[in-house]
Design a protein around this motif. Structure first.
Motif, PDB file in Angstrom:
ATOM      1  N   LEU A 151      67.519  23.381   0.191  1.00 43.81           N
ATOM      2  CA  LEU A 151      66.508  23.639  -0.843  1.00 43.81           C
ATOM      3  C   LEU A 151      66.461  25.115  -1.220  1.00 43.81           C
ATOM      4  CD1 LEU A 151      63.599  21.417   0.509  1.00 43.81           C
ATOM      5  CD2 LEU A 151      65.181  20.900  -1.350  1.00 43.81           C
ATOM      6  N   ASP A 152      67.471  25.876  -0.759  1.00 41.21           N
ATOM      7  CA  ASP A 152      67.565  27.315  -1.048  1.00 41.21           C
ATOM      8  C   ASP A 152      66.406  28.105  -0.458  1.00 41.21           C
ATOM      9  OD1 ASP A 152      69.920  26.991  -2.610  1.00 41.21           O
ATOM     10  OD2 ASP A 152      68.679  26.311  -4.279  1.00 41.21           O
ATOM     11  N   LEU A 153      65.766  27.564   0.589  1.00 39.63           N
ATOM     12  CA  LEU A 153      64.744  28.327   1.292  1.00 39.63           C
ATOM     13  C   LEU A 153      65.425  29.347   2.186  1.00 39.63           C
ATOM     14  CD1 LEU A 153      62.286  25.453   2.282  1.00 39.63           C
ATOM     15  CD2 LEU A 153      62.083  27.049   0.379  1.00 39.63           C
ATOM     16  N   ASP A 154      64.766  30.460   2.396  1.00 37.13           N
ATOM     17  CA  ASP A 154      65.357  31.523   3.201  1.00 37.13           C
ATOM     18  C   ASP A 154      65.550  31.055   4.641  1.00 37.13           C
ATOM     19  OD1 ASP A 154      65.368  33.227   1.042  1.00 37.13           O
ATOM     20  OD2 ASP A 154      63.365  34.003   1.471  1.00 37.13           O
ATOM     21  N   SER A 155      66.519  31.643   5.287  1.00 37.20           N
ATOM     22  CA  SER A 155      66.811  31.299   6.680  1.00 37.20           C
ATOM     23  C   SER A 155      66.206  32.304   7.645  1.00 37.20           C
ATOM     24  CB  SER A 155      68.333  31.226   6.885  1.00 37.20           C
ATOM     25  OG  SER A 155      68.940  32.467   6.537  1.00 37.20           O
ATOM     26  N   HIS A 156      65.073  32.871   7.269  1.00 40.42           N
ATOM     27  CA  HIS A 156      64.385  33.810   8.155  1.00 40.42           C
ATOM     28  C   HIS A 156      63.877  33.076   9.389  1.00 40.42           C
ATOM     29  CE1 HIS A 156      64.631  36.898   5.140  1.00 40.42           C
ATOM     30  NE2 HIS A 156      63.879  36.219   4.277  1.00 40.42           N
ATOM     31  N   PRO A 157      63.689  33.808  10.495  1.00 41.93           N
ATOM     32  CA  PRO A 157      63.070  33.192  11.673  1.00 41.93           C
ATOM     33  C   PRO A 157      61.675  32.661  11.347  1.00 41.93           C
ATOM     34  CG  PRO A 157      64.061  35.298  12.238  1.00 41.93           C
ATOM     35  CD  PRO A 157      64.112  35.197  10.751  1.00 41.93           C
ATOM     36  N   LEU A 158      61.208  31.722  12.141  1.00 46.47           N
ATOM     37  CA  LEU A 158      59.929  31.076  11.869  1.00 46.47           C
ATOM     38  C   LEU A 158      58.772  32.063  11.865  1.00 46.47           C
ATOM     39  CD1 LEU A 158      58.249  28.520  11.448  1.00 46.47           C
ATOM     40  CD2 LEU A 158      58.227  28.216  13.941  1.00 46.47           C
ATOM     41  N   TYR A 159      58.817  33.064  12.733  1.00 40.31           N
ATOM     42  CA  TYR A 159      57.682  33.987  12.827  1.00 40.31           C
ATOM     43  C   TYR A 159      57.482  34.784  11.541  1.00 40.31           C
ATOM     44  CZ  TYR A 159      60.976  37.866  13.589  1.00 40.31           C
ATOM     45  OH  TYR A 159      61.966  38.806  13.454  1.00 40.31           O
ATOM     46  N   VAL A 160      58.523  34.896  10.712  1.00 41.37           N
ATOM     47  CA  VAL A 160      58.393  35.627   9.447  1.00 41.37           C
ATOM     48  C   VAL A 160      57.373  34.941   8.539  1.00 41.37           C
ATOM     49  CG1 VAL A 160      59.603  36.355   7.352  1.00 41.37           C
ATOM     50  CG2 VAL A 160      60.709  36.594   9.587  1.00 41.37           C
ATOM     51  N   SER A 161      57.380  33.617   8.531  1.00 39.68           N
ATOM     52  CA  SER A 161      56.418  32.872   7.708  1.00 39.68           C
ATOM     53  C   SER A 161      54.986  33.169   8.140  1.00 39.68           C
ATOM     54  CB  SER A 161      56.696  31.368   7.797  1.00 39.68           C
ATOM     55  OG  SER A 161      57.957  31.051   7.258  1.00 39.68           O
TER      56      SER A 161
END
Length: 591
Positions: free
Chosen positions: A551-561
């Protein structure tokens, strides 16, 4: 403007022609009588204050009285709003008046004749106008805001009270905020009881104030409560004992004894059991010893209280927090409606995806569920918060204008006072949906998902607080809040792929709390799992980590959200604080 004035007429002996309960009354001493309980109440206001207006000419720019949003609605450009010379109107011309404490002055005139403007000028609240000439004197001194606070109480035309507090609680909260901090709790309660007695509010002291929607005290009683709020502001502490220093204690005790003796002097011949002194009465004893040395015309100097004697910021916060919680949690109908609303929405979403048992939902269904669960309830929260803030806006504006408390303690009391309601609301909404839809059952995944929903809903709440404080009307705030939410919703990564967004919505998506909530929940549900996708006779095993990337969502670590959502919350709360601090919270009905 033509003004008609009328003073209380006094005869040569200084007694007015009015009487109360069969006893003559003296205007200077302000003796009150209650018809309900036939008790006599006495309030001594110290040295008489004198208000004098000399040759006052006051001009108002009528164009400045029109709100900016009405000018825009009439298609007027900003540079033309105040340029019309015909908009400058003199509404008070060569006005002279003089009134003392204990006298009544009636100001009579037609609508828009300048009566309210005159009161605003006298109380140093001349918004949108200008004194062209003349003077306003209080005790032969030029009027200043500090002098006005010490000598004048301004009871406004409309009542600005919290509807779910009782009469006694309303006055007690005001007493805690307005009376000097060296007052003891018993002294504050005594002062409240005195005001309740003077205003004949004993029979409804424990009744809710109410409003046009909530049944409470009568209209006349509510008006008297508003008067009582102002009476508490009067430095009426003439009888309190100031124990901060030995000198102040001696001075305050001497003043209190003098007042007590003056009082007994006035009521010694009254045939009322209430004032019959006993032989052991210390006041009567003091009176008998000092009577020969007492002059009835002796002036009592009003003690001056500087601002540092009022309750501090922490004390204000504690009082406002208690008031916020008391008012909110007594509004059971609103709390039940909000809770029922959250439960119904949760059950509707949950049962839509219920019935799969151990069979997992498809990737498409889970994706739609996660985005919908994070977007539906924040929208209702925005509208509810905006409506509530505007219902309290008038009271907040006048409290801040009167200097009852400052913005900082109100801000923190508002945020923390509504926190329990927010937590309960999110729990009612978030828990049933998660389990009915058979999402990942591990406790860790559930708690992480719940925290994301909590932050998303609180982001919506903090945004609504800011919008409500920023704009002057409910309609404007609701419109702007709806525009912001829709922008965040469309750029959240589900309606349209992020890579297909052009520059402006792409930047909006970077601060969209719906996007970061959606991205975090997708990682919680899909990471560390493998999904089977059947195409015809072929079954493909897809690692869950690839689903958010599809879905082209960023692959940042979960804690970034979590960090970005916390940053969004803090940013909106900061904007809310700045709006409270620098934008006058004047309600639209007072323009």
């Amino acid at each position: 403007m033509r003004e008609a004035t009328e003073n209380v007429s006094l005869d040569d002996a200084g007694w007015s022609q009015m009487s109360c309960g069969g006893f003559p009354t003296k205007a200077q001493d302000t003796i009150f009588c209650s018809e309900e309980d036939n008790s006599l109440y006495f309030t001594y206001s110290g040295k008489s204050n004198v208000l004098e207006v000399k040759e006052l000419n006051y001009q108002v720019n009528m164009a400045s009285q029109i709100p900016w949003y009405e000018n825009l609605a009439q298609m007027k450009m900003p540079w033309t709003w105040k340029s019309d010379p015909r908009s400058h109107v003199s509404i008070i011309q060569n006005l002279n008046l003089k009134v003392r404490s204990g006298q009544m002055l009636a100001v009579i005139g037609s609508t828009a004749g300048g009566k309210t403007s005159l009161l605003d000028v006298i109380t140093c609240r001349d918004h949108g106008g200008k004194i062209k000439s003349g003077q306003i004197m209080i005790n032969n001194k030029p009027s200043t805001p500090q002098l006005v606070k010490n000598c004048i109480a301004h009871v406004r035309q409309d009542d600005r009270l919290l509807p779910h507090l009782t009469v006694r609680e309303t006055l007690l909260f005001v007493a805690k905020l307005r009376l000097p901090k060296f007052f003891s709790d018993s002294q504050r309660k005594k002062r409240v009881d005195d005001v309740i007695a003077e205003l004949r509010l004993r029979q409804c002291a424990n009744t809710r104030v109410g409003n046009e929607y909530l049944r409470g005290v009568s209209g006349g009683e509510r008006r008297r409560v508003s008067i009582g709020v102002q009476l508490l502001w009067n430095p009426v502490d003439l009888t309190s004992i100031d124990k901060r220093t030995a000198e102040k204690e001696m001075e305050s005790r001497k003043r209190a004894n003098t007042l007590a003796n003056l009082f007994l002097e006035k009521v010694k011949d009254f045939d009322d059991f209430l004032w019959k002194a006993t032989e052991g009465d210390s006041v009567a004893t003091t009176f008998s010893k000092q009577r020969s040395h007492l002059k009835s015309e002796e002036a009592i100097n009003m003690p001056h209280h500087s601002s540092d004697q009022l309750p501090g910021v922490l004390k204000q916060f504690a009082i406002l927090l208690s008031r916020q919680v008391s008012n909110d949690f007594r509004d059971l109908s609103t709390l039940l409606i909000h809770g029922f609303e959250a439960l119904v929405m949760s059950l509707l979403i949950g049962f839509l995806y219920y019935g799969h048992g151990k069979i997992r939902l498809s990737i498409r269904d889970i994706t739609a569920l996660l985005y919908m669960s994070g977007a539906l309830i924040p929208f209702t929260v925005i509208l509810d918060v905006i409506a509530k803030c505007h219902s309290e806006r008038a009271m907040l504006y006048h409290d801040l204008e009167d200097g009852m408390y400052s913005v900082t303690p109100y801000f923190f009391a508002k945020i923390l006072g509504e926190l329990p309601e927010h937590c309960a609301f999110v729990a009612i909404y978030g828990v049933p949906t998660y389990w009915l839809a058979n999402l990942v059952p591990e406790a860790e995944h559930f708690l992480l998902n719940f925290l994301l929903v909590w932050l998303a809903v609180y982001s919506a709440r903090s945004m609504a607080l800011w919008v409500a404080a920023l704009l002057p009307t409910l309609q404007l705030s609701a419109f702007f809040g709806n525009v912001l939410f829709t922008s965040f919703y469309l750029s959240g990564g589900f309606v349209i792929s992020l890579e297909n967004l052009w520059t402006v919505p792409l930047w909006i998506s970077k601060v969209s709390f719906l996007r970061w909530n959606f991205q975090g929940m997708m990682q919680i549900q899909f990471n560390d799992l493998t999904y089977e996708v059947t195409v015809g006779n072929i079954t493909v095993h897809i690692p869950g980590e690839l689903v958010p990337q599809s879905l082209d969502l960023d692959s940042h670590p979960l804690y970034v959200s979590y960090l970005i959502l916390a940053g969004v919350v803090c940013s909106f709360l900061l904007l809310y604080y700045l709006s409270l601090r620098f934008i006058k919270q004047k309600p639209n009905q007072d323009w």
